[in-house]
Design an enzyme around this catalytic site. Structure first.
Site, PDB file in Angstrom:
ATOM      1  N   ASP A 125       0.078  -6.335   1.060  1.00 18.92           N
ATOM      2  CA  ASP A 125      -0.270  -4.972   0.647  1.00 18.92           C
ATOM      3  C   ASP A 125      -1.371  -5.006  -0.416  1.00 18.92           C
ATOM      4  O   ASP A 125      -1.311  -5.793  -1.358  1.00 18.92           O
ATOM      5  CB  ASP A 125       0.994  -4.311   0.085  1.00 18.92           C
ATOM      6  N   HIS A 126      -2.351  -4.158  -0.263  1.00 19.30           N
ATOM      7  CA  HIS A 126      -3.417  -3.996  -1.263  1.00 19.30           C
ATOM      8  C   HIS A 126      -4.137  -5.293  -1.628  1.00 19.30           C
ATOM      9  O   HIS A 126      -4.299  -5.631  -2.802  1.00 19.30           O
ATOM     10  CB  HIS A 126      -2.877  -3.334  -2.537  1.00 19.30           C
ATOM     11  N   HIS A 139       0.111   6.022   1.505  1.00 15.46           N
ATOM     12  CA  HIS A 139       0.481   5.290   0.286  1.00 15.46           C
ATOM     13  C   HIS A 139       0.928   6.297  -0.769  1.00 15.46           C
ATOM     14  O   HIS A 139       0.595   7.465  -0.703  1.00 15.46           O
ATOM     15  CB  HIS A 139      -0.710   4.489  -0.239  1.00 15.46           C
ATOM     16  N   ASN A 176       4.409   3.698   2.801  1.00 13.08           N
ATOM     17  CA  ASN A 176       4.759   2.677   1.822  1.00 13.08           C
ATOM     18  C   ASN A 176       5.806   3.196   0.843  1.00 13.08           C
ATOM     19  O   ASN A 176       5.634   4.281   0.265  1.00 13.08           O
ATOM     20  CB  ASN A 176       3.518   2.235   1.046  1.00 13.08           C
TER      21      ASN A 176
END
Length: 287
Positions: free
Chosen positions: A80-81, A208, A230
């Site tokens: 993630d990210h 998100h 998320n």
């Protein structure tokens, strides 16, 4: 049942539900998420962002992969990210089946260039890629990568971004912020904008900042084309608040099997509510 993000989300896209991406930061959280996902027969994304990776290390990924292979539901392991191309290579080599490159704070052309570079590398080895266009806000210091203010995703830019990068899914900015919302602030999703973006790009969209949004708005977002949401803050708060309570009752507690069952149970209650809200329960039968 270990698959990549494209295989998972294409089914969700075709059947109008969203898969929860639960951020885990230790093994107990992971097993709790796996257990509730299997109980509800819901596909699941195990998300780990760079801060969490620094805690659990990439060595844990092989254990997660082993558990996923024994699962009765589809599982994706998602970085993630991610912030750099090099970080994405680490994720691919470590065994993640999906990665997110978040270059949303860069100018559009630079975002496209970096995202496409990641796509070109990941797709060769069957790893799916999520990109982000627009900026998602942050409510507190625990908010993940994001700007202080929201820059909404432009539908025309989204179409060009998808065409030029080849991403498998797209995180869009429609009014959410990372972290927990303070009492004086509440999210207001631009659902008309979401509808417009989905109509243009067609691919799975990602939300998100999904913690603490009103259930009604989330439910509408799922119906309008969000296929991955998320969840980090909500499950971590449930888990750690119950752990604080358990530890506070007996200062002599020190064994994990005496401390962690109740926090895991609290996490599972929160996770189950999200799974049902996203219409993901029972959807494992589609795979």
């Amino acid at each position: 049942m270990l698959i990549n993000g494209k295989a998972l989300l294409d089914v969700a896209n075709a059947n109008n539900f969203a898969v929860p991406a639960f951020n885990i930061s230790d093994w107990a959280m992971f097993t709790g998420i796996m257990d509730i996902s299997e109980e509800l027969q819901a596909p699941v994304i195990i998300a780990i962002h760079p801060d969490e990776v620094s805690h659990v290390t990439t060595d844990l990924i092989q254990a997660i992969r082993s558990r996923a292979h024994r699962s009765s539901v589809p599982v994706v392991i998602h970085w993630d990210h991610g912030g750099t191309y090099e970080q994405m290579l680490v994720a691919i080599q470590a065994g993640f089946t999906s990665v997110m490159i978040d270059a949303s704070l860069l100018p559009f052309e630079e975002n496209v260039a970096l995202t496409k570079k990641v796509v070109d590398a990941a797709h060769v080895v069957g790893v799916s890629v999520e990109g982000e266009l627009g900026t998602i806000g942050a409510n507190d210091s625990y908010g993940e990568a994001g700007a202080a203010e929201i820059t909404y995703t432009d539908p025309a830019d989204a179409l060009r971004f998808v065409q030029e990068t080849g991403v498998d899914s797209l995180a869009v900015a429609i009014g959410t912020s990372h972290g927990l919302y303070p009492a004086e602030k509440s999210p207001e999703l631009k659902l008309d904008l979401l509808r417009e973006i989905k109509g243009v790009v067609g691919i799975p969209l990602v939300l998100h900042g999904g913690s603490a949004n009103p259930d009604e708005e989330i439910g509408q977002a799922v119906k309008l084309g969000v296929n991955k949401i998320n969840i980090s803050s909500d499950i971590k708060v449930a888990y750690h608040e119950r752990m604080r309570e358990v530890l506070g009752t007996d200062r002599k507690l020190r064994e994990p099997n005496a401390i962690q069952p109740e926090p895991i149970a609290a996490l599972k209650v929160t996770a189950a509510q999200k799974i049902h809200l996203f219409d993901a329960a029972g959807q494992a039968t589609l795979y």
